[in-house]
Design an enzyme around this catalytic site. Sequence first.
Site, PDB file in Angstrom:
ATOM      1  N   SER A  22       0.856  -1.179   0.000  1.00 46.75           N
ATOM      2  CA  SER A  22       0.000   0.000   0.000  1.00 46.75           C
ATOM      3  C   SER A  22       0.898   1.236   0.000  1.00 46.75           C
ATOM      4  O   SER A  22       2.128   1.133   0.061  1.00 46.75           O
ATOM      5  CB  SER A  22      -0.904   0.007   1.232  1.00 46.75           C
ATOM      6  OG  SER A  22      -0.125   0.167   2.405  1.00 46.75           O
ATOM      7  N   HIS A  49      -0.971  -0.161  -4.067  1.00 43.28           N
ATOM      8  CA  HIS A  49      -2.380   0.210  -3.969  1.00 43.28           C
ATOM      9  C   HIS A  49      -2.429   1.655  -3.472  1.00 43.28           C
ATOM     10  O   HIS A  49      -2.000   1.950  -2.366  1.00 43.28           O
ATOM     11  CB  HIS A  49      -3.112  -0.708  -2.987  1.00 43.28           C
ATOM     12  CG  HIS A  49      -4.583  -0.543  -3.054  1.00 43.28           C
ATOM     13  ND1 HIS A  49      -5.386  -1.441  -3.708  1.00 43.28           N
ATOM     14  CD2 HIS A  49      -5.403   0.414  -2.575  1.00 43.28           C
ATOM     15  CE1 HIS A  49      -6.639  -1.047  -3.611  1.00 43.28           C
ATOM     16  NE2 HIS A  49      -6.667   0.069  -2.935  1.00 43.28           N
ATOM     17  N   ASP A 143      -6.906  -6.308  -0.750  1.00 45.03           N
ATOM     18  CA  ASP A 143      -6.174  -6.352  -2.013  1.00 45.03           C
ATOM     19  C   ASP A 143      -4.874  -7.128  -1.839  1.00 45.03           C
ATOM     20  O   ASP A 143      -4.058  -6.812  -0.990  1.00 45.03           O
ATOM     21  CB  ASP A 143      -5.888  -4.940  -2.522  1.00 45.03           C
ATOM     22  CG  ASP A 143      -5.412  -4.927  -3.968  1.00 45.03           C
ATOM     23  OD1 ASP A 143      -5.518  -5.967  -4.645  1.00 45.03           O
ATOM     24  OD2 ASP A 143      -4.962  -3.864  -4.425  1.00 45.03           O
TER      25      ASP A 143
END
Length: 160
Positions: A22, A49, A143
């Site tokens: 992330s 992400h 995710d």
Amino acid sequence: MDDLPTSNEAAADVPIVAVGASAGGITALQKLFRGLPASVPFAIVVLQHLPAGSPSGLPALIAKCTHLPVRVATAGERPEANCVYFPSPEHVLTLEDGVFATRPAQGGLRRPGIDMIDSFLESLALREQTPSIAVILSGTGMDGTAGAVRIRQAGGVVIV
């Protein structure tokens, strides 16, 4: 002689290590790349992400931490060993028939609901050649979870 792989077949068999993180995983990514040797026998694809509307400066940051060439993955390009690839911030990256494929993210930007890490990992799991490796350093929501499961089911290695 006929059994020898062509250069395209050999290139398609390059092992790929996909690294998902992330936006908060920048420090972990920097440490990872600082610890790598100057040459590796695999391609590295970094998937980040990002929140909606956030451009990524990550390729430039990682380029300062590694001797490996850092590139933006482009549609139709075969991954090469000893290179680090990043998707364009406006695209969802996948691997199809041994080459990178891209499709526009909804509205041109990465949006919630598009699992950027899962999309690539799931396409990577479909490779029939060399089993792949997925490294999940951090993520947003779930995710990376489904993609990691697919990599593992396909005989690959998952490190979380």
